[in-house]
Design a protein around this motif. Structure first.
Motif, PDB file in Angstrom:
ATOM      1  N   LYS A 129       0.842  -1.200   0.000  1.00  0.00           N
ATOM      2  CA  LYS A 129       0.000   0.000   0.000  1.00  0.00           C
ATOM      3  C   LYS A 129       0.884   1.259   0.000  1.00  0.00           C
ATOM      4  CE  LYS A 129      -3.812  -2.590   0.285  1.00  0.00           C
ATOM      5  NZ  LYS A 129      -3.337  -3.947   0.535  1.00  0.00           N
ATOM      6  N   SER A 130       0.439   2.335   0.647  1.00  0.00           N
ATOM      7  CA  SER A 130       1.167   3.614   0.544  1.00  0.00           C
ATOM      8  C   SER A 130       2.326   3.704   1.544  1.00  0.00           C
ATOM      9  CB  SER A 130       0.205   4.769   0.808  1.00  0.00           C
ATOM     10  OG  SER A 130      -0.160   4.748   2.180  1.00  0.00           O
ATOM     11  N   ALA A 131       3.167   4.736   1.354  1.00  0.00           N
ATOM     12  CA  ALA A 131       4.244   4.995   2.315  1.00  0.00           C
ATOM     13  C   ALA A 131       3.665   5.303   3.692  1.00  0.00           C
ATOM     14  CB  ALA A 131       5.116   6.153   1.823  1.00  0.00           C
ATOM     15  N   LEU A 132       2.492   5.940   3.720  1.00  0.00           N
ATOM     16  CA  LEU A 132       1.831   6.220   5.004  1.00  0.00           C
ATOM     17  C   LEU A 132       1.466   4.901   5.699  1.00  0.00           C
ATOM     18  CD1 LEU A 132       0.500   8.220   7.042  1.00  0.00           C
ATOM     19  CD2 LEU A 132      -1.594   8.032   5.675  1.00  0.00           C
ATOM     20  N   ASP A 133       0.994   3.937   4.935  1.00  0.00           N
ATOM     21  CA  ASP A 133       0.678   2.623   5.521  1.00  0.00           C
ATOM     22  C   ASP A 133       1.930   1.977   6.117  1.00  0.00           C
ATOM     23  OD1 ASP A 133      -2.221   2.070   5.086  1.00  0.00           O
ATOM     24  OD2 ASP A 133      -1.662   2.479   3.019  1.00  0.00           O
ATOM     25  N   ASN A 134       3.067   2.070   5.409  1.00  0.00           N
ATOM     26  CA  ASN A 134       4.343   1.562   5.960  1.00  0.00           C
ATOM     27  C   ASN A 134       4.561   2.149   7.364  1.00  0.00           C
ATOM     28  OD1 ASN A 134       6.324   1.842   2.883  1.00  0.00           O
ATOM     29  ND2 ASN A 134       5.024   0.196   3.587  1.00  0.00           N
ATOM     30  N   ARG A 135       4.411   3.464   7.446  1.00  0.00           N
ATOM     31  CA  ARG A 135       4.693   4.147   8.723  1.00  0.00           C
ATOM     32  C   ARG A 135       3.675   3.770   9.798  1.00  0.00           C
ATOM     33  NH1 ARG A 135       5.753   8.432   5.153  1.00  0.00           N
ATOM     34  NH2 ARG A 135       3.780   9.481   5.598  1.00  0.00           N
ATOM     35  N   GLU A 136       2.409   3.695   9.405  1.00  0.00           N
ATOM     36  CA  GLU A 136       1.374   3.362  10.396  1.00  0.00           C
ATOM     37  C   GLU A 136       1.496   1.919  10.888  1.00  0.00           C
ATOM     38  OE1 GLU A 136      -2.146   6.565   9.386  1.00  0.00           O
ATOM     39  OE2 GLU A 136      -2.401   4.516   8.638  1.00  0.00           O
ATOM     40  N   LEU A 137       1.938   1.030  10.013  1.00  0.00           N
ATOM     41  CA  LEU A 137       2.142  -0.361  10.445  1.00  0.00           C
ATOM     42  C   LEU A 137       3.276  -0.428  11.470  1.00  0.00           C
ATOM     43  CD1 LEU A 137       1.747  -2.328   7.081  1.00  0.00           C
ATOM     44  CD2 LEU A 137       0.155  -2.319   9.011  1.00  0.00           C
ATOM     45  N   LEU A 138       4.333   0.316  11.209  1.00  0.00           N
ATOM     46  CA  LEU A 138       5.453   0.335  12.150  1.00  0.00           C
ATOM     47  C   LEU A 138       5.011   0.922  13.492  1.00  0.00           C
ATOM     48  CD1 LEU A 138       8.441  -0.437  12.215  1.00  0.00           C
ATOM     49  CD2 LEU A 138       8.991   1.924  11.610  1.00  0.00           C
ATOM     50  N   GLU A 139       4.214   1.958  13.426  1.00  0.00           N
ATOM     51  CA  GLU A 139       3.670   2.573  14.640  1.00  0.00           C
ATOM     52  C   GLU A 139       2.845   1.541  15.423  1.00  0.00           C
ATOM     53  OE1 GLU A 139       4.030   5.402  17.061  1.00  0.00           O
ATOM     54  OE2 GLU A 139       5.010   5.560  15.095  1.00  0.00           O
ATOM     55  N   ALA A 140       2.029   0.770  14.691  1.00  0.00           N
ATOM     56  CA  ALA A 140       1.183  -0.248  15.331  1.00  0.00           C
ATOM     57  C   ALA A 140       2.032  -1.356  15.963  1.00  0.00           C
ATOM     58  CB  ALA A 140       0.214  -0.845  14.309  1.00  0.00           C
ATOM     59  N   ILE A 141       3.186  -1.628  15.376  1.00  0.00           N
ATOM     60  CA  ILE A 141       4.103  -2.612  15.955  1.00  0.00           C
ATOM     61  C   ILE A 141       4.629  -2.088  17.284  1.00  0.00           C
ATOM     62  CG2 ILE A 141       6.468  -3.485  15.660  1.00  0.00           C
ATOM     63  CD1 ILE A 141       5.720  -4.038  12.741  1.00  0.00           C
ATOM     64  N   LYS A 142       5.024  -0.827  17.270  1.00  0.00           N
ATOM     65  CA  LYS A 142       5.535  -0.222  18.510  1.00  0.00           C
ATOM     66  C   LYS A 142       4.474  -0.187  19.602  1.00  0.00           C
ATOM     67  CE  LYS A 142       7.443   3.676  17.053  1.00  0.00           C
ATOM     68  NZ  LYS A 142       8.369   4.801  16.833  1.00  0.00           N
ATOM     69  N   GLU A 143       3.239   0.065  19.191  1.00  0.00           N
ATOM     70  CA  GLU A 143       2.127   0.184  20.160  1.00  0.00           C
ATOM     71  C   GLU A 143       1.550  -1.171  20.548  1.00  0.00           C
ATOM     72  OE1 GLU A 143      -0.795   2.578  18.248  1.00  0.00           O
ATOM     73  OE2 GLU A 143       0.309   4.459  18.556  1.00  0.00           O
ATOM     74  N   ASN A 144       2.093  -2.252  20.000  1.00  0.00           N
ATOM     75  CA  ASN A 144       1.593  -3.614  20.275  1.00  0.00           C
ATOM     76  C   ASN A 144       0.184  -3.873  19.768  1.00  0.00           C
ATOM     77  OD1 ASN A 144       3.934  -4.627  21.443  1.00  0.00           O
ATOM     78  ND2 ASN A 144       3.413  -3.655  23.409  1.00  0.00           N
ATOM     79  N   ARG A 145      -0.270  -3.090  18.809  1.00  0.00           N
ATOM     80  CA  ARG A 145      -1.524  -3.454  18.135  1.00  0.00           C
ATOM     81  C   ARG A 145      -1.224  -4.588  17.153  1.00  0.00           C
ATOM     82  NH1 ARG A 145      -5.137   0.242  19.507  1.00  0.00           N
ATOM     83  NH2 ARG A 145      -4.266   2.202  20.237  1.00  0.00           N
ATOM     84  N   ILE A 146      -0.049  -4.515  16.539  1.00  0.00           N
ATOM     85  CA  ILE A 146       0.438  -5.649  15.750  1.00  0.00           C
ATOM     86  C   ILE A 146       1.414  -6.410  16.630  1.00  0.00           C
ATOM     87  CG2 ILE A 146       1.869  -6.315  13.779  1.00  0.00           C
ATOM     88  CD1 ILE A 146       0.494  -4.114  12.199  1.00  0.00           C
ATOM     89  N   ASP A 147       1.181  -7.715  16.743  1.00  0.00           N
ATOM     90  CA  ASP A 147       1.910  -8.504  17.735  1.00  0.00           C
ATOM     91  C   ASP A 147       3.242  -9.029  17.245  1.00  0.00           C
ATOM     92  OD1 ASP A 147      -0.271  -8.946  19.992  1.00  0.00           O
ATOM     93  OD2 ASP A 147      -1.251  -9.030  18.039  1.00  0.00           O
ATOM     94  N   ILE A 148       3.295  -9.441  15.969  1.00  0.00           N
ATOM     95  CA  ILE A 148       4.518 -10.102  15.493  1.00  0.00           C
ATOM     96  C   ILE A 148       4.841  -9.688  14.051  1.00  0.00           C
ATOM     97  CG2 ILE A 148       4.197 -12.123  16.980  1.00  0.00           C
ATOM     98  CD1 ILE A 148       3.202 -13.662  14.478  1.00  0.00           C
ATOM     99  N   VAL A 149       6.100  -9.919  13.674  1.00  0.00           N
ATOM    100  CA  VAL A 149       6.509  -9.726  12.281  1.00  0.00           C
ATOM    101  C   VAL A 149       6.875 -11.093  11.698  1.00  0.00           C
ATOM    102  CG1 VAL A 149       8.154  -8.630  10.711  1.00  0.00           C
ATOM    103  CG2 VAL A 149       7.383  -7.402  12.756  1.00  0.00           C
ATOM    104  N   ALA A 150       6.335 -11.392  10.524  1.00  0.00           N
ATOM    105  CA  ALA A 150       6.638 -12.643   9.819  1.00  0.00           C
ATOM    106  C   ALA A 150       7.056 -12.295   8.392  1.00  0.00           C
ATOM    107  CB  ALA A 150       5.417 -13.550   9.833  1.00  0.00           C
ATOM    108  N   THR A 151       7.271 -13.304   7.559  1.00  0.00           N
ATOM    109  CA  THR A 151       7.750 -12.993   6.204  1.00  0.00           C
ATOM    110  C   THR A 151       6.742 -13.250   5.086  1.00  0.00           C
ATOM    111  OG1 THR A 151       8.650 -15.191   5.777  1.00  0.00           O
ATOM    112  CG2 THR A 151      10.116 -13.574   6.842  1.00  0.00           C
ATOM    113  N   ASP A 152       5.832 -14.223   5.246  1.00  0.00           N
ATOM    114  CA  ASP A 152       5.054 -14.706   4.101  1.00  0.00           C
ATOM    115  C   ASP A 152       6.020 -15.059   2.954  1.00  0.00           C
ATOM    116  OD1 ASP A 152       2.967 -15.509   2.513  1.00  0.00           O
ATOM    117  OD2 ASP A 152       2.208 -13.495   2.104  1.00  0.00           O
ATOM    118  N   HIS A 153       7.157 -15.638   3.332  1.00  0.00           N
ATOM    119  CA  HIS A 153       8.155 -16.079   2.338  1.00  0.00           C
ATOM    120  C   HIS A 153       7.463 -16.977   1.314  1.00  0.00           C
ATOM    121  CE1 HIS A 153      12.023 -17.654   0.861  1.00  0.00           C
ATOM    122  NE2 HIS A 153      11.485 -18.857   0.957  1.00  0.00           N
TER     123      HIS A 153
END
Ligand SMILES: [Zn+2]
Length: 451
Positions: A291-315
């Motif tokens: 999605k957009s560059a803003l989405d990149n930033r908001e996802l990272l923010e959500a990681i910091k805030e623990n709204r997003i719990d984990i990072v994976a790869t979907d390799h």
């Protein structure tokens, strides 16, 4: 079996940052202490970790290693070796192999392949399809990491399961498993696709992928799934969140371990956005789309805030030939495991995440969320799945150091700020300076009964 003493390590784990020695006896961590001196008669290897950071190995909860059946793209041996060279010590593989993992027999056959060929530790998702609910529910919660539709085709009218709301009600009301789903609304995608097809015929420009598979398609579907999951108090996990809006739908007042609704972000949805289509073209065609560059930033923010719990790869490796051609023919997905941990560490160098947040999202938090037994932390009695990272030495991705069977990466020519130095899997030194030095298969992940 060999024993290893890691001396002078700076340990990043479980919210702590401290110096200690780690003694590995066989498969497990025997002792973590400020200074360990072993009796003279003890036989062991010593690793001097001075100047390096010791972290628990990454647990990648979302990969497609392509075996059985699609081994021209990748296989358990090739992709697990690439994962280890990137600091990943455990993986969870998706069911869209050939045959798809829709029965307990096929599940066990796949575990049989992994027991001989998968160099990381491993667990498998049980697939969900229109006709196999009873069979899927028979899978033991101690043996599978969850149930999912990821990568599977549901039926003619609803290509992904999340669009079949009646069926979702049935699953969510009857399952004690963690259920992990792909979330995009087919009706919206179909409408957008038909519009693009009218305008461009078969020559749909690639950047239309993010207009066709739009933010609206993701957000609409995620809202529907969450409302059904809440109604039934289902243990639901959202795979590859791609929009900032969806991340805001998740709560951060409880730890991942006890949440009923959790979410995962992938490295590529943090890194790439629609501005990158011009440079990287088909290589960054993913579902859900970037999605957009803003989405990149908001996802990272959500990681910091623990709204997003984990990072994976979907390799999801594809042969390079499958990433070339007209829009409809280009396969979505790409290989990521080798550069995922380095990729998340880049956010530390950019001042966006602390080292402990990196470890939390790639290891501690994954073990908590999936309730994995005896892994994901540097603790006495736990398996010695460890990675030594050199934060001082940059690592450039070149054609000659890509380890995937498919032999390409969207990160080609990118220079990461750090290097994976040494990787231990179950106490075995598996990789040193990017070179695989062990062929010992990993072990099957075990889970606590209740999730
Ligand atoms: Zn996937």
């Amino acid at each position: 079996m060999k024993h290893t003493l890691i001396k002078n390590a700076r340990i990043i784990d479980d919210g702590k940052d401290y110096f200690a020695d780690v003694y590995i006896k066989g498969n497990r961590i025997e002792k973590v202490s400020a200074s360990i001196n072993l009796p003279i008669e003890t036989k062991y290897d010593e690793v001097n970790a001075e100047g390096l950071v010791l972290m628990p190995g990454m647990i990648d909860a979302h990969v497609h290693f392509r075996e059985p059946g699609l081994t021209y793209k990748g296989n358990m041996r090739s992709e697990s070796a690439a994962a280890i060279s990137g600091g990943i010590t455990s993986i969870m593989d998706m069911p869209n192999t050939v045959p798809a993992v829709l029965t307990l027999d096929i599940l066990e056959q796949k575990y049989g392949i992994a027991a001989e060929n998968c160099l990381t530790n491993y667990s498998f998702f049980m697939g969900l399809s229109k006709d196999n609910l009873e069979e899927a529910l028979r899978a033991s919660t101690e043996d599978v990491c969850g149930l999912t539709d990821d990568g599977l085709y549901f039926d003619e009218s609803h290509p992904t399961l999340c669009n079949s709301l009646d069926y979702l009600e049935k699953i969510f009301s009857s399952s004690e498993h963690l259920i992990a789903l792909h979330s995009e609304q087919d009706a919206i995608i179909k409408k957008n696709y038909e519009k693009a097809r009218d305008e461009f015929k078969e020559f749909i420009p690639l950047h239309y992928h993010s207009i066709i598979r739009s933010s609206e398609a993701c957000i609409t579907s995620t809202k529907e799934i969450l409302s059904i999951a809440r109604k039934h108090n289902t243990r639901f996990h959202l795979l590859h969140v791609s929009t900032g809006e969806e991340a805001k739908l998740f709560d951060n007042t409880e730890p991942s371990r006890s949440k009923r609704l959790t979410a995962e972000a992938t490295v590529h949805h943090l890194y790439f956005n629609t501005d990158d289509y011009e440079r990287l073209g088909n290589l960054i065609k993913w579902n859900p789309s970037v999605k957009s560059a803003l989405d990149n930033r908001e996802l990272l923010e959500a990681i910091k805030e623990n709204r997003i719990d984990i990072v994976a790869t979907d390799h999801a490796p594809h042969a390079l030939g499958e990433k070339i051609g007209l829009y409809d023919a280009v396969k979505p997905g790409g290989p990521m495991v080798q550069h995922a941990l380095l990729g998340v560490l880049e956010f530390y160098f950019k001042g966006k995440l602390t080292l402990n947040q990196v470890v939390q999202k790639t290891s501690n938090g994954v073990a908590d969320l999936y309730r994995i037994k005896d892994r994901g932390f540097i603790r006495e009695g736990y398996y010695a799945d460890l990675v030594l990272v050199d934060l001082e030495t940059p690592y450039k991705v070149t054609e000659s150091n890509i380890n995937y069977k498919c032999n390409w990466s969207p990160f080609l020519s990118y220079t990461f700020s750090s290097t994976i130095n040494t990787v231990f899997v179950n106490g075995n030194k598996a990789c040193s300076n990017q070179n695989l030095i062990s062929e010992i298969p990993g072990k099957r992940l075990k889970f606590e009964k209740i999730r």
